[in-house]
Enzyme design. Sequence first.
Site, PDB file in Angstrom:
ATOM      1  N   GLN A  12       0.835  -1.206   0.000  1.00 36.52           N
ATOM      2  CA  GLN A  12       0.000   0.000   0.000  1.00 36.52           C
ATOM      3  C   GLN A  12       0.866   1.251   0.000  1.00 36.52           C
ATOM      4  OE1 GLN A  12      -3.284  -1.784   2.908  1.00 36.52           O
ATOM      5  NE2 GLN A  12      -3.760   0.293   2.313  1.00 36.52           N
ATOM      6  N   SER A  93       4.749  -6.106   2.728  1.00 38.33           N
ATOM      7  CA  SER A  93       3.441  -6.095   3.381  1.00 38.33           C
ATOM      8  C   SER A  93       2.393  -6.766   2.479  1.00 38.33           C
ATOM      9  CB  SER A  93       3.063  -4.661   3.751  1.00 38.33           C
ATOM     10  OG  SER A  93       1.870  -4.624   4.485  1.00 38.33           O
ATOM     11  N   LEU A  94       1.392  -6.010   2.018  1.00 41.24           N
ATOM     12  CA  LEU A  94       0.403  -6.550   1.074  1.00 41.24           C
ATOM     13  C   LEU A  94       1.082  -7.246  -0.111  1.00 41.24           C
ATOM     14  CD1 LEU A  94      -2.400  -6.632  -0.466  1.00 41.24           C
ATOM     15  CD2 LEU A  94      -1.641  -4.461  -1.449  1.00 41.24           C
ATOM     16  N   ARG A 118      -8.944  -8.875   3.930  1.00 42.12           N
ATOM     17  CA  ARG A 118      -7.865  -8.401   4.803  1.00 42.12           C
ATOM     18  C   ARG A 118      -8.028  -6.902   5.071  1.00 42.12           C
ATOM     19  NH1 ARG A 118      -2.480  -6.365   3.749  1.00 42.12           N
ATOM     20  NH2 ARG A 118      -0.882  -7.123   5.220  1.00 42.12           N
ATOM     21  N   HIS A 202       0.414  -3.477  10.973  1.00 45.75           N
ATOM     22  CA  HIS A 202       1.580  -4.201  11.506  1.00 45.75           C
ATOM     23  C   HIS A 202       1.885  -3.931  12.979  1.00 45.75           C
ATOM     24  CE1 HIS A 202       2.306  -5.585   7.476  1.00 45.75           C
ATOM     25  NE2 HIS A 202       2.371  -4.339   7.040  1.00 45.75           N
ATOM     26  N   GLN A 251       1.972 -11.494  10.116  1.00 44.98           N
ATOM     27  CA  GLN A 251       2.379 -10.283   9.389  1.00 44.98           C
ATOM     28  C   GLN A 251       1.437  -9.113   9.675  1.00 44.98           C
ATOM     29  OE1 GLN A 251       1.118  -8.959   5.741  1.00 44.98           O
ATOM     30  NE2 GLN A 251       3.021  -9.348   4.632  1.00 44.98           N
TER      31      GLN A 251
END
Length: 312
Positions: A12, A93-94, A118, A202, A251
Amino acid sequence: MSASLAFVFPGQGSQSLAMLAEHGAQQNALLDTFAEASSALGYDLWALVQQGPEEQLNQTDKTQPAILTASIALWRLWLAEGGARPAFVAGHSLGEYSALVAAGSLPFADAVKLVELRGQLMQQAVPAGQGGMAAILGLEDADVLAACAEAAQGEVVSAVNFNAPGQVVIAGGAAAVARAIDACKARGAKRAMSLPVSVPSHCDLMRPAAERFAASVEAIAWQSPQIPLVQNVSAAVVADLDSLKRNLLAQLYSPVRWVESMVCLAEQGVTDLLECGPGKVLSGLNKRCVKGINTHNLDTPDAFAAARATLA
């Protein structure tokens, strides 16, 4: 396969209105991938990405499928044009979900719906306005960690993205993040600034989202990755599917160890990192994570052609 090549997939923050417009005008195959995602989601994702409204594209449950789809569209285009298969994949991340699709571990249509969920669960875990994130520039990791510990005062604030040396992102409750920004400035940070995000990713506030996400992750027909994958949580190549799924859930509330992940790839003999997705955020970070590494991106047809020529 190129033994010295790794693909890295952005997360993102890499989205922008009209992203991949030049590619879309030239490549019907790219539009086919967006059509597949639109079918899974039940709305026209390409129209949202090209026309907005931008506020909607920036909602996390829309951003996540958009970035994943853009990344996989470019991945498929790369392979279709005879581009070299990488020896490793990783995602920020994503972006780890994009990497899992590329590695053949996660079916694309399932991935699109999974990251939409998510995003929804992350937003539900912390109502808008109650959480925050901030970028801290020009401070050692240890100083950022100390500033967060000092600023917490019984609330949640922690270092969550170790993006590059001297670039750390913190996240937590809005008031605690504001205190941590002041504490980082007091310790000599060059810049400490709030980020325009709707969810404090996170950090510990995301544990409820991970708990609610677990059943959906378990329901997927996972395959072992066909390309070795370095995960965010461990900054290491994942060995088995159970660990992979555990790490994916962790994560959500654990730091993204990006610097260590890039060092891991370099130690495996990787010399070229190809950013596969919209924008070139990771290309900028990766140069600072590992000295002497070559970075490439696929953001525009010109960049795509240059990467093809260099990595042929």
